[in-house]
Design an enzyme around this catalytic site. Structure first.
Site, PDB file in Angstrom:
ATOM      1  N   ASP A   1      -3.651 -11.675  13.915  1.00 49.40           N
ATOM      2  CA  ASP A   1      -4.936 -11.329  13.300  1.00 49.40           C
ATOM      3  C   ASP A   1      -5.123 -12.008  11.944  1.00 49.40           C
ATOM      4  O   ASP A   1      -6.207 -11.954  11.356  1.00 49.40           O
ATOM      5  CB  ASP A   1      -5.070  -9.811  13.159  1.00 49.40           C
ATOM      6  CG  ASP A   1      -3.988  -9.196  12.272  1.00 49.40           C
ATOM      7  OD1 ASP A   1      -2.915  -9.824  12.117  1.00 49.40           O
ATOM      8  OD2 ASP A   1      -4.205  -8.090  11.748  1.00 49.40           O
TER       9      ASP A   1
ATOM     10  N   GLN B   1      -6.432 -14.815  -0.456  1.00 51.00           N
ATOM     11  CA  GLN B   1      -5.225 -15.110   0.316  1.00 51.00           C
ATOM     12  C   GLN B   1      -5.044 -16.620   0.469  1.00 51.00           C
ATOM     13  O   GLN B   1      -3.922 -17.126   0.392  1.00 51.00           O
ATOM     14  CB  GLN B   1      -5.279 -14.450   1.698  1.00 51.00           C
ATOM     15  CG  GLN B   1      -3.990 -14.678   2.492  1.00 51.00           C
ATOM     16  CD  GLN B   1      -3.927 -13.879   3.784  1.00 51.00           C
ATOM     17  OE1 GLN B   1      -4.453 -12.770   3.859  1.00 51.00           O
ATOM     18  NE2 GLN B   1      -3.282 -14.431   4.792  1.00 51.00           N
TER      19      GLN B   1
ATOM     20  N   THR C   1       0.808  -1.214   0.000  1.00 48.50           N
ATOM     21  CA  THR C   1       0.000   0.000   0.000  1.00 48.50           C
ATOM     22  C   THR C   1       0.843   1.267   0.000  1.00 48.50           C
ATOM     23  O   THR C   1       0.319   2.368  -0.130  1.00 48.50           O
ATOM     24  CB  THR C   1      -0.945   0.007   1.221  1.00 48.50           C
ATOM     25  OG1 THR C   1      -0.196  -0.368   2.383  1.00 48.50           O
ATOM     26  CG2 THR C   1      -2.069  -1.001   1.044  1.00 48.50           C
TER      27      THR C   1
ATOM     28  N   HIS D   1       6.997   0.025   6.943  1.00 53.74           N
ATOM     29  CA  HIS D   1       7.133   0.751   8.200  1.00 53.74           C
ATOM     30  C   HIS D   1       7.450  -0.270   9.292  1.00 53.74           C
ATOM     31  O   HIS D   1       7.477  -1.476   9.031  1.00 53.74           O
ATOM     32  CB  HIS D   1       5.883   1.579   8.520  1.00 53.74           C
ATOM     33  CG  HIS D   1       4.596   0.809   8.496  1.00 53.74           C
ATOM     34  ND1 HIS D   1       4.244  -0.105   9.470  1.00 53.74           N
ATOM     35  CD2 HIS D   1       3.573   0.803   7.609  1.00 53.74           C
ATOM     36  CE1 HIS D   1       3.059  -0.613   9.202  1.00 53.74           C
ATOM     37  NE2 HIS D   1       2.627  -0.095   8.062  1.00 53.74           N
TER      38      HIS D   1
ATOM     39  N   LYS E   1      -9.664  -4.040  10.715  1.00 58.90           N
ATOM     40  CA  LYS E   1     -10.044  -2.729  10.191  1.00 58.90           C
ATOM     41  C   LYS E   1     -11.552  -2.552  10.277  1.00 58.90           C
ATOM     42  O   LYS E   1     -12.310  -3.500  10.211  1.00 58.90           O
ATOM     43  CB  LYS E   1      -9.574  -2.574   8.739  1.00 58.90           C
ATOM     44  CG  LYS E   1      -8.062  -2.677   8.605  1.00 58.90           C
ATOM     45  CD  LYS E   1      -7.628  -2.585   7.170  1.00 58.90           C
ATOM     46  CE  LYS E   1      -6.109  -2.707   7.057  1.00 58.90           C
ATOM     47  NZ  LYS E   1      -5.633  -4.036   7.405  1.00 58.90           N
TER      48      LYS E   1
ATOM     49  N   LYS F   1      -0.375   2.903  20.248  1.00 56.47           N
ATOM     50  CA  LYS F   1      -0.108   1.989  19.143  1.00 56.47           C
ATOM     51  C   LYS F   1       1.378   1.931  18.812  1.00 56.47           C
ATOM     52  O   LYS F   1       2.037   2.963  18.681  1.00 56.47           O
ATOM     53  CB  LYS F   1      -0.900   2.410  17.913  1.00 56.47           C
ATOM     54  CG  LYS F   1      -0.923   1.345  16.830  1.00 56.47           C
ATOM     55  CD  LYS F   1      -1.998   1.607  15.795  1.00 56.47           C
ATOM     56  CE  LYS F   1      -2.047   0.469  14.799  1.00 56.47           C
ATOM     57  NZ  LYS F   1      -3.066   0.686  13.750  1.00 56.47           N
TER      58      LYS F   1
ATOM     59  N   ARG G   1     -10.415  -0.101   2.620  1.00 54.89           N
ATOM     60  CA  ARG G   1      -9.307   0.763   2.252  1.00 54.89           C
ATOM     61  C   ARG G   1      -9.415   1.186   0.785  1.00 54.89           C
ATOM     62  O   ARG G   1     -10.125   0.590  -0.005  1.00 54.89           O
ATOM     63  CB  ARG G   1      -7.974   0.047   2.483  1.00 54.89           C
ATOM     64  CG  ARG G   1      -7.659  -1.029   1.466  1.00 54.89           C
ATOM     65  CD  ARG G   1      -6.153  -1.278   1.408  1.00 54.89           C
ATOM     66  NE  ARG G   1      -5.674  -1.744   2.697  1.00 54.89           N
ATOM     67  CZ  ARG G   1      -4.958  -2.843   2.860  1.00 54.89           C
ATOM     68  NH1 ARG G   1      -4.668  -3.601   1.824  1.00 54.89           N
ATOM     69  NH2 ARG G   1      -4.534  -3.205   4.049  1.00 54.89           N
TER      70      ARG G   1
ATOM     71  N   HIS H   1       5.762  -3.603   9.847  1.00 53.98           N
ATOM     72  CA  HIS H   1       6.075  -4.757   8.997  1.00 53.98           C
ATOM     73  C   HIS H   1       7.275  -5.557   9.503  1.00 53.98           C
ATOM     74  O   HIS H   1       7.505  -6.679   9.065  1.00 53.98           O
ATOM     75  CB  HIS H   1       6.433  -4.297   7.569  1.00 53.98           C
ATOM     76  CG  HIS H   1       5.288  -3.724   6.796  1.00 53.98           C
ATOM     77  ND1 HIS H   1       5.230  -2.400   6.432  1.00 53.98           N
ATOM     78  CD2 HIS H   1       4.161  -4.295   6.307  1.00 53.98           C
ATOM     79  CE1 HIS H   1       4.116  -2.182   5.753  1.00 53.98           C
ATOM     80  NE2 HIS H   1       3.442  -3.313   5.661  1.00 53.98           N
TER      81      HIS H   1
ATOM     82  N   LYS I   1       3.707   4.099  15.776  1.00 48.20           N
ATOM     83  CA  LYS I   1       3.031   5.342  15.404  1.00 48.20           C
ATOM     84  C   LYS I   1       3.514   6.485  16.303  1.00 48.20           C
ATOM     85  O   LYS I   1       3.813   6.287  17.474  1.00 48.20           O
ATOM     86  CB  LYS I   1       1.518   5.212  15.597  1.00 48.20           C
ATOM     87  CG  LYS I   1       0.848   4.207  14.668  1.00 48.20           C
ATOM     88  CD  LYS I   1       0.433   4.844  13.370  1.00 48.20           C
ATOM     89  CE  LYS I   1      -0.451   3.889  12.568  1.00 48.20           C
ATOM     90  NZ  LYS I   1      -0.842   4.461  11.288  1.00 48.20           N
ATOM     91  N   THR I   2       3.596   7.666  15.724  1.00 46.18           N
ATOM     92  CA  THR I   2       3.833   8.872  16.514  1.00 46.18           C
ATOM     93  C   THR I   2       2.755   9.873  16.112  1.00 46.18           C
ATOM     94  O   THR I   2       1.901   9.574  15.275  1.00 46.18           O
ATOM     95  CB  THR I   2       5.218   9.485  16.200  1.00 46.18           C
ATOM     96  OG1 THR I   2       5.213   9.919  14.823  1.00 46.18           O
ATOM     97  CG2 THR I   2       6.333   8.473  16.419  1.00 46.18           C
TER      98      THR I   2
END
Length: 432
Positions: free
Chosen positions: A199, A178, A40, A45, A82, A234, A86, A48, A237-238
């Protein structure tokens, strides 16, 4: 020669669940496994990283890792975890992202090693693009019941009363697509294991079910825990968003700072997951850290290891230098070694004043720099008092009232850093 991959994951806290028989299957000899990555963006990041580290440990244990870029699944969107669908991507964007991701993955996985366990990158768009809808529902869809698909947590969550939106048919079919990936890799590459976050268990086991029903074979599933932070916020994340592996998206300085600022509890957990340090070395580090937590030995070693792994030793050295600038252990030459982006990141939020470069031709006097032309200090009198008390620095060097700021003092041909005491900073920005 293979080593015990499952045991390695266990002591590192990277094993959430595994299908019965997985460990024994892997100990029979070299096996192939894959982890899926949705393209995506044109960078991974740190969210991953767990899956990538699993693949690397898998390769180090003597097995063959496959990194699957989800070109087809990226066009659909995984409903797991989610609450909304998306945005879908076009093929040109997907191909660009795929090439960028392979370059990043090659820092972790050995695609060029001589031997049978070289890493392989595949894209499920390559085998899904010519699959017609009718062929798919005939050859794949008929083997999995709607009841089976509805029993998956990812589906139940989206169809629950609490869900803000319903679930599109496109998303509902995700687990079939998948699952077919696993079947394809099983048949074409003898890939017998799929790994992912906890998940993903439902999607992975749909694949093992297809392998059982269509290929009359045996597929295995293994998941790692979803990474959390002790304070409940989380991971990865920032306030500014994701922590990316691409230096253009997240600078090595900010990347380094993220790991350096982890809590003691998280650092103990992360150093096992995100480094390749051995068990004894990590246990020794944890023991030393607990004796003197204020030294932050765990956080420093974690930040060092991950920054070098993702970026380079030079990037780490620059990040350490940049970090020390804020804590008074640096010189003017250290400041001048910073690039503009890092300089601005270090002093983000520090008050600034813009002045023309013409002020530097004959030299800018300190009263003008501190008060008359910048308002850093409240008055000319306050500026004189602070200078007499030897509490003013220009680019980290103490100065007196007779000092003149010239073009020789410019950082990146643009900035001068003023400082009163240890913590009060002010940036002069000189423009043509």
């Amino acid at each position: 020669m293979t080593t015990n991959f499952v045991k390695e994951l266990q002591w590192r806290g990277m094993l959430h669940d595994a299908m019965p028989g997985t460990e024994e299957h892997l100990m029979e000899g070299m096996q192939a496994a894959y982890v899926g990555i949705d393209p995506t963006a044109d960078s991974l990041h740190i969210g991953h990283l767990v899956g990538v580290m699993m693949l690397r440990h898998f390769q180090l244990a003597g097995h063959k890792p496959y990194a699957l870029i989800g070109g087809a699944t990226g066009m659909i969107g995984d409903p797991s975890g989610k609450s909304a669908e998306r945005n879908l991507l076009d093929e040109k964007t997907l191909r660009h992202n795929e090439n960028a991701l392979k370059e990043q993955l090659s820092r972790f996985l050995d695609f060029a090693v001589d031997g049978e366990n070289a890493a392989v990158l595949v894209n499920n768009y390559d085998w899904m693009k010519n699959f017609s809808f009718l062929e798919f529902i005939r050859d794949v869809g008929k083997h999995i019941t709607v009841n089976y698909m509805m029993s998956k947590d990812s589906v139940k969550k989206r169809l629950s009363v609490e869900a803000k939106e319903g679930m599109s048919f496109t998303e509902f079919t995700y687990q079939l697509v998948q699952g077919y990936d696993f079947l394809h890799l099983y048949r074409e590459h003898n890939c017998s294991l799929q790994m992912g976050g906890s998940d993903q268990w439902g999607n992975i086991t749909t694949g093992t079910e297809l392998i059982r029903r269509i290929a009359v074979g045996k597929g295995y599933a293994l998941t790692c825990p979803l990474i959390t932070k002790a304070d409940g916020t989380k991971f990865g994340k920032t306030e500014g968003g994701n922590i990316w592996l691409d230096a253009e998206r997240t600078s090595p300085y900010k990347f380094y700072q993220y790991w350096l600022n982890t809590s003691d509890t998280d650092a103990e957990k992360y150093i096992k997951i995100f480094t390749f340090l051995g068990q004894q070395e990590i246990e020794d580090l944890i023991a030393k850290h607990q004796e003197a937590p204020h030294m932050r030995l765990l956080q420093k070693r974690l930040a060092d290891e991950v920054t070098v792994m993702v970026h380079s030793q030079d990037d780490l050295d620059n990040a350490v230098r940049a970090s020390e600038i804020l804590f008074g252990k640096s010189t003017g030459s250290d400041l001048k070694g910073l690039n503009e982006k890092t300089f601005l990141e270090i002093f983000e939020g520090v008050p600034q004043a813009e002045l023309p470069k013409s002020e530097l031709v004959e030299g800018l006097d300190m009263i003008g720099a501190l008060s008359a032309k910048t308002k850093f200090l409240g008055s000319n009198g306050e500026a004189r008092r602070e200078l007499k008390q030897n509490s003013i620095s220009v680019n980290k060097e103490k100065v007196k009232e007779d000092f003149l700021i010239t073009s020789n003092d410019l950082i990146n041909d643009k900035f001068v850093l003023l400082q009163r005491g240890k913590k009060n900073y002010f940036v002069l920005v000189f423009k043509d």
